[in-house]
Design a protein around this motif. Sequence first.
Motif, short mmCIF file in Angstrom:
data_model
loop_
_atom_site.label_atom_id
_atom_site.label_comp_id
_atom_site.label_asym_id
_atom_site.label_seq_id
_atom_site.Cartn_x
_atom_site.Cartn_y
_atom_site.Cartn_z
N ARG A 37 55.94 23.87 -35.76
CA ARG A 37 54.98 24.69 -36.01
C ARG A 37 54.07 24.23 -37.00
O ARG A 37 52.65 24.34 -36.99
CB ARG A 37 55.70 26.23 -36.33
CG ARG A 37 54.20 26.94 -36.68
CD ARG A 37 55.09 28.54 -37.28
NE ARG A 37 55.59 29.08 -35.82
CZ ARG A 37 54.97 30.10 -35.20
NH1 ARG A 37 53.56 30.16 -35.46
NH2 ARG A 37 55.49 30.51 -33.93
N LEU A 81 51.59 21.79 -35.33
CA LEU A 81 50.64 22.43 -34.46
C LEU A 81 49.73 23.23 -35.36
O LEU A 81 48.21 23.13 -35.03
CB LEU A 81 51.36 23.40 -33.62
CG LEU A 81 52.19 22.89 -32.64
CD1 LEU A 81 52.92 23.85 -31.86
CD2 LEU A 81 51.51 21.71 -31.79
N VAL A 83 50.44 29.20 -30.55
CA VAL A 83 51.63 28.35 -30.92
C VAL A 83 53.02 29.30 -30.49
O VAL A 83 53.77 28.41 -30.06
CB VAL A 83 51.63 28.17 -32.65
CG1 VAL A 83 52.78 27.60 -32.81
CG2 VAL A 83 50.41 27.21 -32.78
N LEU A 88 53.52 28.76 -26.76
CA LEU A 88 54.04 27.26 -26.54
C LEU A 88 55.36 27.19 -26.71
O LEU A 88 55.97 26.58 -26.11
CB LEU A 88 53.03 26.30 -27.50
CG LEU A 88 51.58 26.00 -27.03
CD1 LEU A 88 51.00 25.43 -28.31
CD2 LEU A 88 51.36 25.39 -25.70
N ARG A 89 56.16 27.68 -28.07
CA ARG A 89 57.27 27.71 -28.13
C ARG A 89 57.96 28.42 -27.17
O ARG A 89 59.07 28.03 -26.51
CB ARG A 89 57.65 28.34 -29.53
CG ARG A 89 58.89 28.28 -30.05
CD ARG A 89 59.07 28.85 -31.32
NE ARG A 89 60.87 29.22 -31.69
CZ ARG A 89 61.04 29.99 -32.64
NH1 ARG A 89 60.14 30.57 -33.42
NH2 ARG A 89 62.26 30.45 -32.79
N GLY A 134 51.95 21.02 -27.92
CA GLY A 134 53.24 21.80 -27.89
C GLY A 134 54.28 21.09 -27.37
O GLY A 134 55.44 21.20 -27.45
N TYR A 169 57.80 20.50 -28.65
CA TYR A 169 58.83 21.34 -28.37
C TYR A 169 59.69 20.90 -27.15
O TYR A 169 60.31 21.55 -26.62
CB TYR A 169 58.24 22.70 -28.12
CG TYR A 169 57.78 23.49 -29.42
CD1 TYR A 169 58.75 23.49 -30.41
CD2 TYR A 169 56.62 24.28 -29.34
CE1 TYR A 169 58.35 24.41 -31.61
CE2 TYR A 169 56.34 24.92 -30.61
CZ TYR A 169 57.26 25.04 -31.74
OH TYR A 169 56.87 25.76 -32.65
#
Length: 301
Positions: free
Chosen positions: A45, A48, A129, A132-133, A161, A165
């Motif tokens: 995070r 990003l 964000v 995306l996770r 991302g 991730y």
Amino acid sequence: MNVAEAKSELKRLLSRLRPAELTQLLGWMKNSDELEDELLGDNGRVLLQSIAEDLRANVAPDAMLPCETAAYSKMQRRSRPTVHVDGFLYDDEQVDSLCERGLMSRNYCLSCGSHRTAPLDFISHSFSVTELRFLFQHVLPDLSGRTLVDVGSRLGAVLYGGYVYSSASRLLGLEISEGFVRLQDSMLHKYKLTDRVQVLQADVCTQDVLLQNADVVIMNNVFEYFMEPEQQVRAWKFIVQNFRKKGSLLVTVPSLHESLNPLQEVLQPDWVEELPINYDVYLGRDTDPDALRQIHLYRVI
């Protein structure tokens, strides 16, 4: 305090708890995101957010380029006034800050000069964000050894991302705008992501071989605002014809039905099947359940 001393101190603390409370605490340490977010930090995070900060310095507040005349026109033709707020660049707190500085508004005037106002519709062409996770940790499976293609990668949110991730071996962005390609390239090189990430300036309808070899294709509001209906039909037909590898995954926002219904186009019934997604996942206070439910997952059959 070094690591050995910290371990010893932690053991002493845990030894003072009653068994039932010890079990409860260990469960909290294992499953809660509080330690990750507040103490350990989410390194992905942080990266990003750093990329987003750099991008905000290089684009207008609406994160759109002057050449995107078709998108501007389509937003103006909507029944309710609509503005683009890029979800990767701006969370709710940052939108509030822009509004306070007079650079953005959440409302529009129903009758000019009066105090009668109504909320604006916001649309984003990028995942936040948090989204995306959710996408890479809760929607998609392990991507080790797989190739992901993001159609219409714009600012590159999916690529960044996917880098932090997921374990995808290749993350490829397709973007037709030279300006957006330059922005993405600058971020990829600044943050040293080029070992797994690449962006191509290309029309998806020229990338048959790429689609034929892709394991995952991502499409987030990619055609609706940027192409006329006949161009959208052409692009969808090309994708259906070439993205055929059995077991490959397709992620869309919005759903295929919502994208294709206005075009009066019917997908070949044996092309994909929709897979269930568990949307009831808490990812922190920034979680927007409605936004997560816009994400749809399909498998080529």
